[in-house]
Design a protein around this motif. Structure first.
Motif, PDB file in Angstrom:
ATOM      1  N   CYS A  65       0.799  -1.235   0.000  1.00 34.32           N
ATOM      2  CA  CYS A  65       0.000   0.000   0.000  1.00 34.32           C
ATOM      3  C   CYS A  65       0.828   1.280   0.000  1.00 34.32           C
ATOM      4  CB  CYS A  65      -0.960   0.005   1.186  1.00 34.32           C
ATOM      5  SG  CYS A  65      -2.191  -1.299   1.077  1.00 34.32           S
ATOM      6  N   ASP A  68      -1.283  -3.220  -3.769  1.00 30.01           N
ATOM      7  CA  ASP A  68      -1.426  -1.768  -3.887  1.00 30.01           C
ATOM      8  C   ASP A  68      -0.060  -1.111  -4.091  1.00 30.01           C
ATOM      9  OD1 ASP A  68      -4.109  -2.163  -3.660  1.00 30.01           O
ATOM     10  OD2 ASP A  68      -4.338  -1.271  -1.668  1.00 30.01           O
ATOM     11  N   TYR A 112      -1.598   3.309  -6.958  1.00 29.86           N
ATOM     12  CA  TYR A 112      -3.011   3.639  -6.777  1.00 29.86           C
ATOM     13  C   TYR A 112      -3.493   4.314  -8.043  1.00 29.86           C
ATOM     14  CZ  TYR A 112      -3.228   2.256  -1.922  1.00 29.86           C
ATOM     15  OH  TYR A 112      -3.233   1.522  -0.776  1.00 29.86           O
ATOM     16  N   HIS A 134      -5.881  -1.931  -6.229  1.00 26.30           N
ATOM     17  CA  HIS A 134      -5.547  -0.635  -6.830  1.00 26.30           C
ATOM     18  C   HIS A 134      -4.598  -0.719  -8.015  1.00 26.30           C
ATOM     19  CE1 HIS A 134      -7.861   1.862  -4.136  1.00 26.30           C
ATOM     20  NE2 HIS A 134      -7.463   1.102  -3.143  1.00 26.30           N
ATOM     21  N   ASP A 178      -3.058  -4.381   3.244  1.00 23.67           N
ATOM     22  CA  ASP A 178      -4.324  -3.864   2.711  1.00 23.67           C
ATOM     23  C   ASP A 178      -5.102  -2.928   3.629  1.00 23.67           C
ATOM     24  OD1 ASP A 178      -6.599  -3.665   0.919  1.00 23.67           O
ATOM     25  OD2 ASP A 178      -7.609  -5.101   2.199  1.00 23.67           O
ATOM     26  N   HIS A 221      -3.998  -0.936   5.983  1.00 21.49           N
ATOM     27  CA  HIS A 221      -3.257   0.270   6.378  1.00 21.49           C
ATOM     28  C   HIS A 221      -3.119   0.378   7.894  1.00 21.49           C
ATOM     29  CE1 HIS A 221      -4.813   2.171   2.344  1.00 21.49           C
ATOM     30  NE2 HIS A 221      -4.258   0.992   2.196  1.00 21.49           N
TER      31      HIS A 221
HETATM   32 FE   LIG Z   1      -4.214  -0.107   0.096  1.00 24.21          FE
END
Ligand SMILES: [Fe+2]
Length: 513
Positions: A153, A180, A183, A235, A409, A411
């Motif tokens: 992420c 991710d 994004y 994403h 995922d 965060h």
């Molecule tokens: Fe994410």
């Protein structure tokens, strides 16, 4: 000759996708570049005992489509024992083709097990920066250790990638990136920098997005420090998609997905065999680290059932209560039938001391107490409780030693014990779960995280306030997980510290007290 016909059909499909090297057009061995062609850095991935994948992409104008014309370019690669490249272990040439955005994937082999190497690329008169990669140990070689970094992420706008610089300084043997990587979309507010191009929907658009992310020096440092094993989440294509359906029910979603998948492949050090003739990208697989650890990497996006009970006229996730009957319907899948069967077999056949399951999100039940009773977010495993029960049963019946689940995922840093009956504290603990926070993406509301922690006693630790990554040190006796967190994601000189450390002891499932 049905075999021959099938072969030709496949060859045609691959050529159509632009991935089959025709070998007809001559590659230019003396290209002239207007600027550094190695602006996106180098990377290595998928280490085996005898080699790894090397990656680069020639892009003298990275933010403007790459800056190269239609011609193919010859790229030389070198793997050496030393930083000065005076003792070469392997070398060769590859062709960077326009149809692949001038990306190069080299599957290097013939190397010694359990060894660090330096590698670089050369094109025209230019040399890339050197990267470091290491091979896995051979099974039974003994005395193995593994230092594994866990990351996910990285929203470019929501923070600097300084976590990646610290990750590189922590000197992992291997990096597991669980989704991710880019994004596609932006959010108002909380921006430290901006996406240069609008939301991607085409191959050119996704290539531009990857190029901007990969121009980041800290991300390049993390790639150059060790081989990566990667999977994706949503994403890399679009928020909350499920298999063949986007959240906005776009009728052309599969074309968009194909563009996103291909750009992912073009920018990451995955084996070319990941790309299947029918458009599947086989990211799931097992990666052995001697007899010490097997890393099972899963893909919970490409094959999953659509999310249960979406909002009216929408796909994607929702937060629902027990009145959503679809959520608990048996047989709904997160991994798809083929991947579930593969995982059952791979776990059952594993002789490794540790069995690490790296997947995208939080496996532990994380129901949210509300005035309307407990509610569930349908995009995570809570949206697929039948599939989660099968995953946990597979961990239990396989007899795989010392399973540990890794994820991302959400965060936030989460540590949990996974029980045989998910969420039921009196059922046996099967495995510890370590879910790592985001590299830069915005965290969840502290109130939400606290309420989830409160309502779910199998969750032992939860903190979504800080960005960072996790470092796992594994030897035969124990696995130690350190949650490394930044002082700030808005400063390029932010420091790092360890927020918490947890241990799992071999032979004792779950987090050690
Ligand atoms: Fe994410």
């Amino acid at each position: 000759m049905p075999d021959r016909r099938a072969f030709l059909r496949r060859a045609v499909a691959l050529a159509a996708a632009g991935f089959l090297t025709p070998g007809l057009a001559r590659a230019n061995a003396r290209p002239k570049f207007a600027a550094d062609p190695f602006s996106l850095g180098v990377a290595s991935g998928s280490p085996a005992a005898n080699g790894f994948v090397l990656w680069t992409r020639l892009a003298p104008a990275p933010l403007d489509g790459g800056g190269l014309g239609p011609e193919s370019i010859e790229v030389r690669w070198e793997i050496a024992h030393d930083e000065k490249f005076s003792r070469i272990a392997r070398r060769g040439t590859a062709t960077a083709e326009a149809s692949r955005a001038h990306a190069v994937h080299v599957e290097a082999d013939g190397l010694d097990p359990a060894r660090w190497y330096y590698y670089r690329f050369l094109a025209g008169g230019e040399a890339s920066a050197a990267g470091r990669a290491r091979t896995a140990p051979l099974p039974g070689a003994g005395d193995e250790r593994l230092r594994l970094a866990l990351a996910s992420c990285q929203h470019y706008e929501q923070g600097y990638f300084v976590a990646h610089r610290h990750l590189a300084d922590d000197a992992p043997d291997l990096v597991a990136f669980v989704g991710d990587y880019i994004y596609e979309s932006s959010r108002r507010g909380n921006k430290v920098r901006e996406h240069r191009h609008p939301e991607p929907r085409t191959l050119a658009g996704y290539r531009d997005r990857y190029a901007q992310y990969k121009s980041d020096a800290d991300l390049q440092a993390a790639h150059a420090c060790a081989p990566w094993i990667v999977t994706w989440d949503d994403h890399e294509v679009a928020n909350d998609y499920a298999r063949d359906r986007g959240q906005d029910l776009d009728p052309d979603f599969l074309a968009r997905r194909a563009a996103g998948y291909r750009a992912f492949f073009e920018h990451l050090p995955v084996r070319p065999s990941a790309l299947r003739a029918d458009g599947e990208y086989r990211l799931y697989g097992a990666h052995a680290w001697g007899s010490l650890a097997n890393l099972f990497v899963l893909d919970d996006r490409q094959y999953r059932a659509h999310q249960a009970c979406p909002r009216p006229s929408r796909g994607g996730s929702n937060v629902v209560g027990t009145d959503c009957l679809e959520r608990t319907r048996e047989g709904r899948t997160m991994l798809g039938e083929a991947q579930e069967r593969w995982l059952d077999g791979a776990l059952a056949g594993s002789k490794s001391r540790w069995n690490l399951v790296a997947q995208q999100t939080l496996v532990a039940p994380a129901g949210r107490p509300t005035g309307k009773g407990v509610q569930y977010w349908t995009d995570g495993w809570d949206g697929y409780p039948g599939a989660r029960a099968r995953l946990l049963r597979s961990l239990a019946v396989s007899g795989a030693a010392n399973p540990v689940v890794l994820g991302g995922d959400v965060h936030a840093n989460y540590v949990a014990n996974l029980h045989a009956r998910p969420g039921e504290a009196d059922s046996p603990v099967l495995a510890a779960e370590f879910c790592g926070t985001s590299i830069s993406s915005l965290g969840p509301s502290p109130k939400l995280v606290a309420s989830i922690r409160e309502a779910n006693p199998h969750i032992l630790y939860a903190d979504g306030s800080l960005r960072g990554y996790a470092m796992l040190d594994v030897d035969r006796e124990r696995l130690e997980a350190r949650f490394r967190v930044l002082d700030s994601v808005a400063r390029t000189d932010a420091g790092v510290s360890t927020a918490a450390t947890f241990t799992v002891r071999a032979g004792r499932p779950g987090v050690a007290a």
